[in-house]
Design a protein around this motif. Structure first.
Motif, PDB file in Angstrom:
ATOM      1  N   THR A   1       0.845  -1.164   0.043  1.00  0.00           N
ATOM      2  CA  THR A   1      -0.040  -0.009  -0.162  1.00  0.00           C
ATOM      3  C   THR A   1       0.918   1.102  -0.084  1.00  0.00           C
ATOM      4  N   ILE A   2       0.767   1.883  -0.958  1.00  0.00           N
ATOM      5  CA  ILE A   2       1.766   3.203  -1.355  1.00  0.00           C
ATOM      6  C   ILE A   2       0.994   4.400  -1.762  1.00  0.00           C
ATOM      7  N   GLU A   3       1.727   5.387  -1.712  1.00  0.00           N
ATOM      8  CA  GLU A   3       1.202   6.695  -2.114  1.00  0.00           C
ATOM      9  C   GLU A   3       1.065   6.663  -3.744  1.00  0.00           C
ATOM     10  N   ALA A   4      -0.068   7.428  -4.159  1.00  0.00           N
ATOM     11  CA  ALA A   4      -0.482   7.175  -5.422  1.00  0.00           C
ATOM     12  C   ALA A   4       0.489   7.722  -6.123  1.00  0.00           C
ATOM     13  N   VAL A   5       1.323   8.905  -5.991  1.00  0.00           N
ATOM     14  CA  VAL A   5       2.124   9.260  -6.925  1.00  0.00           C
ATOM     15  C   VAL A   5       3.539   8.309  -7.088  1.00  0.00           C
ATOM     16  N   MET A   6       3.493   7.468  -6.288  1.00  0.00           N
ATOM     17  CA  MET A   6       4.556   6.559  -6.233  1.00  0.00           C
ATOM     18  C   MET A   6       4.569   5.176  -7.150  1.00  0.00           C
ATOM     19  N   GLU A   7       3.049   4.900  -7.518  1.00  0.00           N
ATOM     20  CA  GLU A   7       2.711   4.179  -8.209  1.00  0.00           C
ATOM     21  C   GLU A   7       3.374   3.559  -9.615  1.00  0.00           C
ATOM     22  N   SER A   8       3.634   4.665 -10.482  1.00  0.00           N
ATOM     23  CA  SER A   8       4.478   4.081 -11.624  1.00  0.00           C
ATOM     24  C   SER A   8       5.774   3.688 -11.482  1.00  0.00           C
ATOM     25  N   ARG A   9       6.498   4.477 -10.348  1.00  0.00           N
ATOM     26  CA  ARG A   9       7.880   4.125  -9.921  1.00  0.00           C
ATOM     27  C   ARG A   9       7.918   2.635  -9.459  1.00  0.00           C
ATOM     28  N   LEU A  10       7.021   2.335  -8.514  1.00  0.00           N
ATOM     29  CA  LEU A  10       6.694   0.972  -7.983  1.00  0.00           C
ATOM     30  C   LEU A  10       6.462  -0.214  -9.198  1.00  0.00           C
ATOM     31  N   THR A  11       5.554   0.159  -9.845  1.00  0.00           N
ATOM     32  CA  THR A  11       5.432  -0.866 -10.885  1.00  0.00           C
ATOM     33  C   THR A  11       6.737  -1.051 -11.925  1.00  0.00           C
ATOM     34  N   ALA A  12       7.285   0.048 -12.149  1.00  0.00           N
ATOM     35  CA  ALA A  12       8.597  -0.121 -13.068  1.00  0.00           C
ATOM     36  C   ALA A  12       9.577  -0.753 -12.424  1.00  0.00           C
ATOM     37  N   ALA A  13       9.618  -0.525 -10.945  1.00  0.00           N
ATOM     38  CA  ALA A  13      10.970  -1.275 -10.406  1.00  0.00           C
ATOM     39  C   ALA A  13      10.475  -2.850 -10.208  1.00  0.00           C
ATOM     40  N   LEU A  14       9.465  -2.985 -10.200  1.00  0.00           N
ATOM     41  CA  LEU A  14       8.605  -4.458 -10.128  1.00  0.00           C
ATOM     42  C   LEU A  14       9.175  -5.132 -11.485  1.00  0.00           C
TER      43      LEU A  14
ATOM     44  N   LYS B   1      11.314  -4.214 -13.755  1.00  0.00           N
ATOM     45  CA  LYS B   1      12.521  -4.319 -13.906  1.00  0.00           C
ATOM     46  C   LYS B   1      13.163  -5.647 -13.192  1.00  0.00           C
ATOM     47  N   ALA B   2      12.619  -5.963 -12.088  1.00  0.00           N
ATOM     48  CA  ALA B   2      13.055  -7.343 -11.093  1.00  0.00           C
ATOM     49  C   ALA B   2      12.349  -8.551 -11.719  1.00  0.00           C
ATOM     50  N   GLU B   3      11.629  -8.219 -12.796  1.00  0.00           N
ATOM     51  CA  GLU B   3      11.135  -9.255 -13.757  1.00  0.00           C
ATOM     52  C   GLU B   3       9.733  -9.812 -12.990  1.00  0.00           C
ATOM     53  N   VAL B   4       9.145  -8.936 -12.118  1.00  0.00           N
ATOM     54  CA  VAL B   4       7.767  -9.437 -11.459  1.00  0.00           C
ATOM     55  C   VAL B   4       6.717  -8.884 -12.693  1.00  0.00           C
ATOM     56  N   THR B   5       6.466  -9.409 -13.457  1.00  0.00           N
ATOM     57  CA  THR B   5       5.470  -8.816 -14.480  1.00  0.00           C
ATOM     58  C   THR B   5       3.966  -8.848 -14.065  1.00  0.00           C
TER      59      THR B   5
ATOM     60  N   ILE C   1       1.369 -11.790  -6.748  1.00  0.00           N
ATOM     61  CA  ILE C   1       1.354 -13.167  -6.171  1.00  0.00           C
ATOM     62  C   ILE C   1       2.274 -14.169  -6.925  1.00  0.00           C
ATOM     63  N   ILE C   2       3.603 -14.456  -6.184  1.00  0.00           N
ATOM     64  CA  ILE C   2       4.685 -14.929  -6.853  1.00  0.00           C
ATOM     65  C   ILE C   2       5.380 -16.283  -6.021  1.00  0.00           C
ATOM     66  N   LYS C   3       6.242 -17.000  -6.796  1.00  0.00           N
ATOM     67  CA  LYS C   3       6.798 -18.152  -6.275  1.00  0.00           C
ATOM     68  C   LYS C   3       7.646 -17.736  -5.114  1.00  0.00           C
ATOM     69  N   PRO C   4       7.655 -18.691  -4.081  1.00  0.00           N
ATOM     70  CA  PRO C   4       8.327 -18.341  -2.817  1.00  0.00           C
ATOM     71  C   PRO C   4       9.804 -17.894  -3.132  1.00  0.00           C
ATOM     72  N   GLU C   5      10.512 -18.539  -4.163  1.00  0.00           N
ATOM     73  CA  GLU C   5      11.950 -18.144  -4.271  1.00  0.00           C
ATOM     74  C   GLU C   5      12.289 -16.959  -5.070  1.00  0.00           C
ATOM     75  N   ARG C   6      11.110 -16.242  -5.528  1.00  0.00           N
ATOM     76  CA  ARG C   6      11.431 -14.900  -6.072  1.00  0.00           C
ATOM     77  C   ARG C   6      10.870 -13.778  -5.312  1.00  0.00           C
ATOM     78  N   LEU C   7      10.526 -14.178  -3.721  1.00  0.00           N
ATOM     79  CA  LEU C   7      10.186 -13.166  -2.894  1.00  0.00           C
ATOM     80  C   LEU C   7      11.195 -12.157  -2.454  1.00  0.00           C
ATOM     81  N   ASP C   8      12.495 -12.685  -2.295  1.00  0.00           N
ATOM     82  CA  ASP C   8      13.397 -11.474  -1.771  1.00  0.00           C
ATOM     83  C   ASP C   8      13.732 -10.661  -2.938  1.00  0.00           C
ATOM     84  N   ALA C   9      13.915 -11.167  -4.328  1.00  0.00           N
ATOM     85  CA  ALA C   9      14.218 -10.193  -5.298  1.00  0.00           C
ATOM     86  C   ALA C   9      13.060  -9.106  -5.624  1.00  0.00           C
ATOM     87  N   LEU C  10      11.575  -9.641  -5.266  1.00  0.00           N
ATOM     88  CA  LEU C  10      10.604  -8.479  -5.272  1.00  0.00           C
ATOM     89  C   LEU C  10      10.725  -7.473  -4.134  1.00  0.00           C
TER      90      LEU C  10
END
Lengths: 327, 103
Positions: free
Chosen positions: B12-25, B27-31, B66-75
């Motif tokens: 849960t994050i500020e709306a102004v940070m939404e695009s930055r967060l999804t871009a970072a995700l 980049k970490a291959e959380v599509t 929702i991701i596989k447990p082994e990808r949690l740290d990267a996310l």
């Protein structure tokens, strides 16, 4: 002075101000009256389009003179300089830290487009004309203040600032309000009075009614802000919230007179310099200065300065502009 | 029915940070993620409500992955870089999914 009081009284009992007052009163009384977020956005889109379009039509109708470029330049300079003045006042009047003071200062260099819209409405109702390109000046004044605030923080060591990256700069310059305002201005300029005649039943006649509903919403948001965040505003900060618009208006008056603007143009330059942003700058501050207190600058800008400008400021600025230009 | 273990991350994050967060995700291959509107709330920075707001400055959104447990740290590493200094909450829950190949 008598004329000033009469003007202020006329302004206070207008449907626009009373709608705003109703919103504030309803919020303070904890009424469940609310305007849905999507409806509020639709109203703001309508107002920005209408004001931009009408400004463009006015330029097409009366033509452009050399003062356009100078007015834009003056707007940029005012927007960059006013945060420095605001910062100095805050440091001397309050015990705010550098980060909070810089974030608040940014709001007072930038502009409130709703105050500008209300200002044009007051001028129209009194039959006072203004340069149509003041809409473009308003758009030019949105961003420089943000850069000044970030500079103020960087100068103090930069702690707490995430600085200005390309993405933030793009978000500020292509902010939806600016794009719509400037875009509608160019559409109005390109299509001129004939274009206005085609859509006047949509953007001229309902304008004041829509403004009333929008200001009702602004009143609700301001009242809720005051109820929830009013406790954090110490007397020095509150005093700043009403003093800074007056200081800013003097800067706007000086710039308007130096540029030789019309009475309406000078009044609008005062309104722009006196107003404080609560749309573009708060969003930029949340990204660039996340550790600055948002309750402080939002409550001050929307809960103190906006109502002050709407009720006392607008008639005062118009009266002073008339007095100084002989209009 | 066969189910598979997964991790559900709610940011849960500020709306102004939404695009930055999804871009970072991304980049970490959380599509895969879902962005939800948040109506209002209260926290360390005070109460807020999205009713009547024309600016995103005081709004919040929720990003659910929702991701596989082994990808949690990267996310979490990617998300933390964005949310570290901002208002918000990050929670991780165990969950079960039906089609593991989708996460």
């Amino acid at each position: 002075m008598e004329q000033l009081f009469a003007l202020a009284a006329d302004n206070l009992i207008s449907p626009i101000i009373l709608s705003f007052a109703l919103g504030v009163a309803a919020a303070l009384a904890r009424s469940d009256l609310s305007i849905p977020e999507a409806a509020a956005k639709a109203l703001s889109i309508y107002l920005l389009f209408a004001i931009g379009f009408k400004g463009g039509v006015s330029v097409a109708d009366h033509g452009i003179d050399g003062t356009l470029g100078l007015a834009l330049l003056a707007g940029v300079i005012l927007s960059a300089v006013l945060p420095l003045v605001a910062f100095g006042l805050l440091k001397s009047m309050t015990n705010l830290g550098r980060l909070d003071a810089a974030a608040v200062a940014a709001h007072y260099g930038s502009i409130s487009i709703v105050t500008f819209v209300a200002g044009t409405s007051v001028l129209e109702s009194q039959g006072i004309g203004a340069e149509g390109y003041m809409v473009a000046v308003a758009a030019a004044m949105e961003a420089p203040a943000i850069l000044s605030a970030l500079w103020l923080v960087a100068r103090g060591g930069g702690s707490g600032s995430k600085g200005m990256d390309g993405a933030l700069m793009r978000e500020i310059m292509l902010n939806g309000s600016i794009v719509l305002l400037v875009g509608a201005f160019f559409i109005g300029w390109a299509t001129g009075p004939a274009g206005l005649a085609e859509i006047s039943s949509f953007i001229v006649s309902p304008f004041k009614g829509v403004l009333c509903i929008f200001l009702l919403d602004m009143g609700l948001v301001a009242g809720r802000g005051l109820r929830q965040g009013g406790g954090i505003l110490r007397p020095g900060v509150l005093l700043f919230g009403v003093l800074m618009p007056l200081v800013g208006s003097v800067f706007g008056l000086t710039a308007g007179l130096l540029l030789g603007l019309s009475t309406g143009g000078v009044a609008l330059m005062m309104v722009l310099s006196a107003s404080a942003s609560y749309i573009a700058v708060p969003a930029a501050m949340r990204v660039a200065l996340p550790e600055a207190n948002p309750s402080l600058y939002l409550t001050l800008s929307l809960g103190v300065t906006f109502p002050f400008n709407l009720t006392i400021g607008l008639p005062l600025y118009v009266a002073v502009a008339q007095m100084m230009t002989g209009g | 029915m066969q189910t598979h273990k997964a991790k559900r991350v709610e940011i849960t994050i500020e709306a102004v940070m939404e695009s930055r967060l999804t871009a970072a995700l991304r980049k970490a291959e959380v599509t895969g993620y879902t962005v939800l509107p948040v109506l209002g709330g209260s926290g360390r920075s005070g109460e807020w409500d999205r009713a009547g707001q024309v600016s995103r400055a005081s709004g919040m959104v929720q990003v659910v992955c929702i991701i596989k447990p082994e990808r949690l740290d990267a996310l979490l590493d990617a998300a933390f870089e964005v949310v570290e200094r901002h208002i918000g909450v990050v929670t991780v829950q165990d969950c079960d999914v039906l089609r593991a190949e989708r996460f």
